[in-house]
Design an enzyme around this catalytic site. Structure first.
Site, short mmCIF file in Angstrom:
data_model
loop_
_atom_site.label_atom_id
_atom_site.label_comp_id
_atom_site.label_asym_id
_atom_site.label_seq_id
_atom_site.Cartn_x
_atom_site.Cartn_y
_atom_site.Cartn_z
N ASP A 61 3.27 -2.89 12.16
CA ASP A 61 3.00 -3.82 11.07
C ASP A 61 3.99 -4.98 11.08
O ASP A 61 4.55 -5.36 10.05
CB ASP A 61 3.04 -3.10 9.73
N GLY A 66 0.79 -1.21 0.00
CA GLY A 66 0.00 0.00 0.00
C GLY A 66 0.83 1.27 0.00
O GLY A 66 0.32 2.35 -0.27
#
Length: 688
Positions: A477, A361
């Site tokens: 993450d 992303g």
């Protein structure tokens, strides 16, 4: 006046400014601080150092299972940095003067239980808050076996050494260290009646004085009759003096403080009082303002008009260039390099799709080869909404550019071209961990010793982010695809696209339209808090531990369960925990290590955040020096809010709940019935 005329006037003004005489003493500023009581507001402690109300404990003064006495190193630094000279960072500066400083402090270096001494304390001038790994023992928290002696250390220290190494004259001396623990000059204290680390408590007053005009340093020391008594006058003669030009050794902007270590033998390393005066250089534009006022207001107005016109022209010419970003990139700390776009284009064969390493992303990553340097790199073409969130992005990049750890992917530099940003990282020849864990079943599985080493490396990186960097950083993450492997299969944690610093309260998910991340790695409390914490990083790390041992992704239907963690918890309850070990390993693994890691994975996956172990304990559990916390046979239910919450959770947590009622949900079927989770291809999730 026309634009050309205004530009000529502005050029004259700038030339006048450049023609001014060298910086005078009047441009210096003076900082003074006196610490009889210490606080966290102005000082920074690098664990296991502690800031107490009456003393700076540079190394621990209380042993525990988590923080032993032996083989420890720590630092305490003043949070405010100082500019030590004007002009460029070399010897061609327009002024030959550097900053002066005077530091006096009261120290207590005392051996415990009349044992032998070890290792010593140092007053330091350093470039940042980082504490080198493995800097205990002889390294005094200054360097380690890999970095000792490197010019890139940019540090100067006055050491008070209490343990004789092969390169030391004795075990009771003061030394001047430059980028190394091997002193440039050392003087024994035996003839002066000073015993730095006696068997009984003694206190010593120390003065470290540096003259920025003469470029010389002097060190004085005398015994304090009583700990809380009046400070005796400074001795007439220094115990050490040496010529020293700060420029060329330390960073232009540096920090003052203390560093210390213990080895196999131990001692207390305490600072009980600290006075510091620094005559430093400021960044104001006083001389230029005086010139402008001197030539008259009409010229000033013309210059301003010219500047506005130039800015407007540049804006029209390069509308796509976010000037704030470009300026910030050029001033990033940690010396990241600016790359030419043409060089990166050539390195990646015009960003050939065949060079593509991955895509997420936040951008596309390409493999590149800088042929002139013979250097392989990973080039990330950043595509975060055309950099709409400039402030957010810059704060994030400021964090990444200063991270320095052997288990983190290193940012080498950046390139800005036509509004597009490219980041350049070290290339990792063995790709990401997930490609080795979840490859074709017929391929050779990742050996156990490599898996164990990878786990240890990632734990060390998380501990650095949470506790050892000068800001508390949450990665947000953590997952196998963001763990890269170098040529020797050493782990390098990467992709800090979601990283945030707790100190700047930039942990909110609000800019991402919900909770970004990958299902199976996201802690349950994140869906309620809307913020990441160190505990949510630990939850994700627990998922990584389980997938490394089991060879299965966190969101895997196995044994009738939708998530790997629930299956492993079931096996734990049934006394069959080792059945979870990757079947491809056969019996080629260490039973004790596998069991320990699986239990630690469950402990990190505890639904209640405050029950999860912290990063420092995790490192010790993996090494086997500390036992795994108790893991209940049945997976506890998630409870919100969890009480009592950890202090940092309280400061970070936000929730949209309208009352304080407690409620719980079963996490074994978390998300059942959600259309988002019914599609097995969905990894990135958003909860609005």
């Amino acid at each position: 006046m026309g634009l050309a005329t205004n530009l000529r006037i502005l050029a004259v003004v700038l030339c006048l400014a450049a023609a001014q005489p060298p910086i005078s003493a009047n441009s210096l500023k003076t900082f003074t601080a006196k610490y009889g009581a210490f606080d966290d507001n102005s000082l920074f402690a690098k664990a296991p150092a502690l800031i107490g109300p009456n003393a700076l404990q540079i190394t621990p003064d209380t042993a525990s299972n988590l923080i032993p006495f032996t083989n420890q190193s720590g630092r305490v630094l003043l949070k405010q940095p100082f500019k030590l000279w004007k002009g460029p960072n070399n010897n061609s500066s327009c002024t030959d003067r550097v900053a002066s400083f005077n530091s006096s402090f009261l120290i207590n270096i005392c051996r415990l239980n009349n044992d032998s001494t070890g290792e010593g304390l140092a007053f330091v001038l350093v470039p940042d808050f980082n504490l080198p790994n493995n800097s205990s023992g002889q390294y005094l928290g200054l360097t380690n076996s890999t970095t000792d002696g490197l010019a890139s250390n940019h540090l100067i220290a006055v050491e008070f050494d209490t343990f004789k190494q092969d390169f030391d004259a004795d075990d009771n001396h003061v030394g001047l260290n430059i980028n190394s623990v091997v002193s440039k000059k050392a003087e024994s204290l035996n003839q002066s009646g000073v015993q730095l680390s006696p068997t009984e408590a003694k206190f010593y007053n120390v003065w470290v004085e540096y003259d920025g005009v003469k470029k010389a340093i002097q060190v004085y020391i005398i015994e304090q009759p009583e700990k809380d008594g009046a400070t005796p006058p400074r001795p007439d003669s220094p115990v050490l003096e040496e010529d020293l030009d700060l420029r060329g050794w330390v960073d232009q902007i540096s920090y003052f403080g203390f560093s210390a270590s213990t080895g196999n033998t131990i001692e207390l390393n305490c600072v009980l009082r600290w006075n510091l005066t620094v005559e430093y250089f400021s960044d104001d534009n006083g001389p230029l303002i005086k010139i402008l006022l001197g030539v008259g207001l009409p010229v000033v107005a013309a210059a301003v008009a010219a500047a506005v016109a130039v800015a407007y022209y540049c804006r029209r010419k390069k509308r796509s260039m976010p000037i704030n970003i470009l300026g910030a990139l050029k001033s990033l700390p940690g010396t990241p390099r600016e790359f030419e776009f043409k060089d990166l284009k050539k390195a990646t064969n015009n960003f050939d799709v065949k060079k593509k390493l991955g895509q997420g992303g936040y951008g596309v990553v390409y493999k590149g080869l800088l042929q002139n340097e013979g250097l392989e790199v990973a080039v990330k073409w950043f595509s975060r909404g055309n950099l709409k969130d400039q402030d957010d992005f810059l704060a994030e990049l400021m964090i990444i550019s200063r991270l320095r750890h052997k288990h983190l992917v290193r940012l080498l530099g950046w390139c800005h071209k036509n509004g597009k940003l490219l980041l350049v990282y070290d290339y990792m020849p063995n790709g990401s961990l997930d490609k080795h864990l979840f490859s074709d079943s017929n391929s050779k599985p990742l050996r156990w010793n490599l898996r164990s080493n990878i786990i240890s490396g990632v734990a060390s990186a998380v501990h650095y982010l949470h506790n050892e960097y000068d800001k508390r950083v949450v990665h947000r993450d953590l997952k196998a695809s963001n763990i890269m492997l170098d040529s020797n299969f050493n782990a390098r944690l990467g992709d800090f696209g979601l990283a945030r610093a707790l100190d700047t309260e930039m942990t909110s998910y609000k800019e991402a339209k919900g909770v970004p991340g990958t299902m199976g790695y996201i802690a349950p409390e994140c869906f309620h808090m809307g913020k990441a914490t160190q505990q949510s990083d630990i939850y994700a790390f627990g998922a990584v531990l389980l997938e490394v041992v089991c060879g299965l992704r966190p969101r895997t239907e196995v044994g009738g369960f939708q998530f790997l963690v629930d299956w492993v918890w079931y096996l734990h309850r049934e006394g069959r925990l080792l059945d979870a070990v990757d079947k491809r390993l056969g019996e080629e693994y260490v039973v004790e290590e596998a069991e320990r890691v699986l239990l630690l994975g469950l402990a990190c996956s505890h639904p209640i955040a405050t029950e999860r172990p912290q990063a420092q304990a995790i490192v010790q559990i993996i090494s086997g020096s500390v036992a795994v916390p108790h893991v209940p046979p049945f997976k506890p239910a998630f409870v919100w809010p969890s009480m009592p919450m950890a202090l940092e959770d309280i400061s970070q947590a936000t929730t949209t709940m309208t009352d304080t009622r407690f409620f719980s949900i079963s996490t074994s079927n978390f998300g059942t019935g959600s259309t988002l989770l019914e599609n097995s291809e969905v990894n990135e999730i958003e909860l609005i």
